[in-house]
Write a protein that holds these residues in place. Structure first.
Motif, PDB file in Angstrom:
ATOM      1  N   LYS A 109       0.814  -1.232   0.171  1.00 46.69           N
ATOM      2  CA  LYS A 109      -0.043   0.264   0.139  1.00 46.69           C
ATOM      3  C   LYS A 109       0.642   1.082  -0.029  1.00 46.69           C
ATOM      4  O   LYS A 109       1.904   1.363   0.520  1.00 46.69           O
ATOM      5  CB  LYS A 109      -1.179  -0.238   1.625  1.00 46.69           C
ATOM      6  N   PRO A 110       0.272   2.153  -0.899  1.00 47.42           N
ATOM      7  CA  PRO A 110       1.134   3.135  -0.805  1.00 47.42           C
ATOM      8  C   PRO A 110       1.467   4.047   0.649  1.00 47.42           C
ATOM      9  O   PRO A 110       2.625   4.587   0.568  1.00 47.42           O
ATOM     10  CB  PRO A 110       0.376   4.535  -1.150  1.00 47.42           C
ATOM     11  N   THR A 111       0.594   3.667   1.568  1.00 48.48           N
ATOM     12  CA  THR A 111       0.724   4.615   3.293  1.00 48.48           C
ATOM     13  C   THR A 111       1.273   3.412   4.248  1.00 48.48           C
ATOM     14  O   THR A 111       1.646   4.017   5.052  1.00 48.48           O
ATOM     15  CB  THR A 111      -1.084   4.598   3.384  1.00 48.48           C
ATOM     16  N   PHE A 112       2.232   2.910   3.386  1.00 47.11           N
ATOM     17  CA  PHE A 112       2.716   1.821   4.961  1.00 47.11           C
ATOM     18  C   PHE A 112       3.475   2.207   5.459  1.00 47.11           C
ATOM     19  O   PHE A 112       4.151   1.667   6.560  1.00 47.11           O
ATOM     20  CB  PHE A 112       3.014   0.156   4.153  1.00 47.11           C
TER      21      PHE A 112
ATOM     22  N   TYR B 110       6.165   8.004  -2.349  1.00 50.29           N
ATOM     23  CA  TYR B 110       6.870   7.670  -3.842  1.00 50.29           C
ATOM     24  C   TYR B 110       7.252   6.282  -4.708  1.00 50.29           C
ATOM     25  O   TYR B 110       7.010   6.672  -5.568  1.00 50.29           O
ATOM     26  CB  TYR B 110       8.166   8.901  -3.691  1.00 50.29           C
ATOM     27  N   ALA B 111       7.769   5.744  -3.867  1.00 50.60           N
ATOM     28  CA  ALA B 111       8.296   4.822  -4.343  1.00 50.60           C
ATOM     29  C   ALA B 111       7.475   3.565  -4.607  1.00 50.60           C
ATOM     30  O   ALA B 111       7.229   2.778  -5.907  1.00 50.60           O
ATOM     31  CB  ALA B 111       8.818   3.732  -3.246  1.00 50.60           C
ATOM     32  N   ALA B 112       6.167   3.656  -4.058  1.00 54.38           N
ATOM     33  CA  ALA B 112       4.591   2.420  -4.039  1.00 54.38           C
ATOM     34  C   ALA B 112       4.474   3.153  -5.036  1.00 54.38           C
ATOM     35  O   ALA B 112       3.664   1.807  -5.851  1.00 54.38           O
ATOM     36  CB  ALA B 112       3.745   2.390  -2.646  1.00 54.38           C
ATOM     37  N   MET B 113       4.509   4.242  -5.405  1.00 50.38           N
ATOM     38  CA  MET B 113       3.574   5.036  -6.776  1.00 50.38           C
ATOM     39  C   MET B 113       4.269   3.835  -7.530  1.00 50.38           C
ATOM     40  O   MET B 113       3.313   4.444  -9.042  1.00 50.38           O
ATOM     41  CB  MET B 113       2.527   6.242  -6.275  1.00 50.38           C
ATOM     42  N   LYS B 114       5.733   4.706  -7.764  1.00 52.11           N
ATOM     43  CA  LYS B 114       6.548   4.108  -9.224  1.00 52.11           C
ATOM     44  C   LYS B 114       6.269   2.939  -9.157  1.00 52.11           C
ATOM     45  O   LYS B 114       6.887   2.582 -10.593  1.00 52.11           O
ATOM     46  CB  LYS B 114       7.636   5.833  -8.544  1.00 52.11           C
ATOM     47  N   PHE B 115       6.772   2.223  -8.298  1.00 53.20           N
ATOM     48  CA  PHE B 115       7.038   0.379  -8.861  1.00 53.20           C
ATOM     49  C   PHE B 115       6.015  -0.147  -8.894  1.00 53.20           C
ATOM     50  O   PHE B 115       6.252  -0.870  -9.028  1.00 53.20           O
ATOM     51  CB  PHE B 115       8.502   0.646  -7.620  1.00 53.20           C
TER      52      PHE B 115
ATOM     53  N   PHE C 180       0.233  15.354  -1.629  1.00 51.60           N
ATOM     54  CA  PHE C 180      -0.523  14.791  -1.002  1.00 51.60           C
ATOM     55  C   PHE C 180       0.024  13.178   0.361  1.00 51.60           C
ATOM     56  O   PHE C 180      -0.839  13.459   0.991  1.00 51.60           O
ATOM     57  CB  PHE C 180      -0.776  13.026  -2.155  1.00 51.60           C
ATOM     58  N   GLY C 181       1.457  12.994   0.631  1.00 46.50           N
ATOM     59  CA  GLY C 181       1.320  13.021   1.132  1.00 46.50           C
ATOM     60  C   GLY C 181       2.262  13.637   3.137  1.00 46.50           C
ATOM     61  O   GLY C 181       1.934  13.377   3.456  1.00 46.50           O
ATOM     62  N   PHE C 182       2.169  14.779   2.559  1.00 53.53           N
ATOM     63  CA  PHE C 182       2.758  16.046   3.520  1.00 53.53           C
ATOM     64  C   PHE C 182       1.718  17.236   3.496  1.00 53.53           C
ATOM     65  O   PHE C 182       1.741  17.578   4.828  1.00 53.53           O
ATOM     66  CB  PHE C 182       4.368  16.726   3.338  1.00 53.53           C
ATOM     67  N   VAL C 183       1.716  18.090   2.392  1.00 56.27           N
ATOM     68  CA  VAL C 183       1.163  19.564   2.621  1.00 56.27           C
ATOM     69  C   VAL C 183      -0.395  19.201   2.733  1.00 56.27           C
ATOM     70  O   VAL C 183      -0.446  19.953   3.710  1.00 56.27           O
ATOM     71  CB  VAL C 183       1.194  20.545   1.474  1.00 56.27           C
ATOM     72  N   ILE C 184      -0.886  18.328   1.947  1.00 60.15           N
ATOM     73  CA  ILE C 184      -2.666  18.040   2.362  1.00 60.15           C
ATOM     74  C   ILE C 184      -2.417  17.267   4.384  1.00 60.15           C
ATOM     75  O   ILE C 184      -3.816  18.392   5.122  1.00 60.15           O
ATOM     76  CB  ILE C 184      -3.078  17.686   2.037  1.00 60.15           C
ATOM     77  N   PRO C 185      -2.007  16.784   4.448  1.00 59.75           N
ATOM     78  CA  PRO C 185      -2.990  15.874   6.188  1.00 59.75           C
ATOM     79  C   PRO C 185      -1.837  16.465   7.384  1.00 59.75           C
ATOM     80  O   PRO C 185      -2.419  16.573   8.024  1.00 59.75           O
ATOM     81  CB  PRO C 185      -2.642  14.738   5.732  1.00 59.75           C
TER      82      PRO C 185
ATOM     83  N   LEU D 188       4.559   9.583  -9.365  1.00 60.84           N
ATOM     84  CA  LEU D 188       3.972  11.058  -8.671  1.00 60.84           C
ATOM     85  C   LEU D 188       4.847  11.541  -8.307  1.00 60.84           C
ATOM     86  O   LEU D 188       6.240  11.274  -8.219  1.00 60.84           O
ATOM     87  CB  LEU D 188       3.374  10.832  -7.374  1.00 60.84           C
ATOM     88  N   THR D 189       5.324  12.749  -8.707  1.00 60.15           N
ATOM     89  CA  THR D 189       6.207  13.875  -9.578  1.00 60.15           C
ATOM     90  C   THR D 189       6.912  14.030  -7.444  1.00 60.15           C
ATOM     91  O   THR D 189       5.409  13.954  -6.475  1.00 60.15           O
ATOM     92  CB  THR D 189       5.875  15.050  -9.673  1.00 60.15           C
TER      93      THR D 189
END
Length: 187
Positions: free
Chosen positions: A79-82, A130-135, A149-154, A141-142
């Motif tokens: 999962k991208p959030t792991f 970043y790694a999960a979305m890419k690989f 999405f992973g820092f600023v919003i939450p 994701l840039t």
């Protein structure tokens, strides 16, 4: 390990699981109350027991119990959030270490330790995202999108919780310090 230590570890693991069910869905990284338990585990249990409480939580989820914000099981590592969950483990340790090492008891100094914990969680979380979305998902994701999405919003909600937990910990630590730290429960 003393029974009291095991009970505290289990309690904070359970609180983290409960926090995962209280969530606001936002893209990629849902906002949950799990970080409250991470802050307080580090503050109140110290580095080792705080870290162990979060490690128990992660291992229970990976064993298949649906304790994570989006379920559980060994496939959750994809999962991208792991990475945020791994950050809980390291963050609780860092938080507890800072509080124990520098004997932090004032609200602002506890806030700084909690904030350091938060930065550790977000660092590991964003790297994993970043790694999960890419690989894994082949939906790159840039770095800017990852940070958005992973820092600023939450992070605003987590900073609010950081402040709130700092106030709570500053009130609880003087009352529990003798019980938790001086009797050898936390090390």
């Amino acid at each position: 390990m003393k029974i009291k230590s095991m009970v505290l570890i289990a309690l904070f693991a359970a609180l983290t699981a409960i926090g995962g069910f209280i969530k606001i869905p936002i893209p990629y990284v849902p906002f949950t109350l799990q970080i409250v338990s991470v802050y307080l585990a580090g503050c109140l249990l110290g580095p080792k027991l705080g870290m162990l409480s979060q490690l128990v939580y992660v291992l229970i989820g990976l064993a298949g119990a649906p304790v994570f914000a989006e379920g559980g099981g060994p496939s959750y590592i994809f999962k991208p959030t792991f990475g945020y969950l791994l950050g809980f483990v390291l963050g609780a340790y860092v938080n507890g270490w800072l509080i124990k090492r520098f004997q932090l008891v004032k609200t602002f100094s506890i806030f700084l330790a909690n904030f350091a914990c938060l930065l550790v969680v977000y660092l590991l979380g964003c790297l994993w995202l970043y790694a999960a979305m890419k690989f894994i998902f082949d939906k790159s994701l840039t770095i800017a999108q990852t940070l958005l999405f992973g820092f600023v919003i939450p992070i605003p909600g987590d900073i609010f919780l950081c402040i709130l937990c700092s106030i709570i910990a500053a009130q609880i630590l003087p009352r529990t310090n003798f019980l938790i730290h001086k009797q050898g429960v936390a090390s």
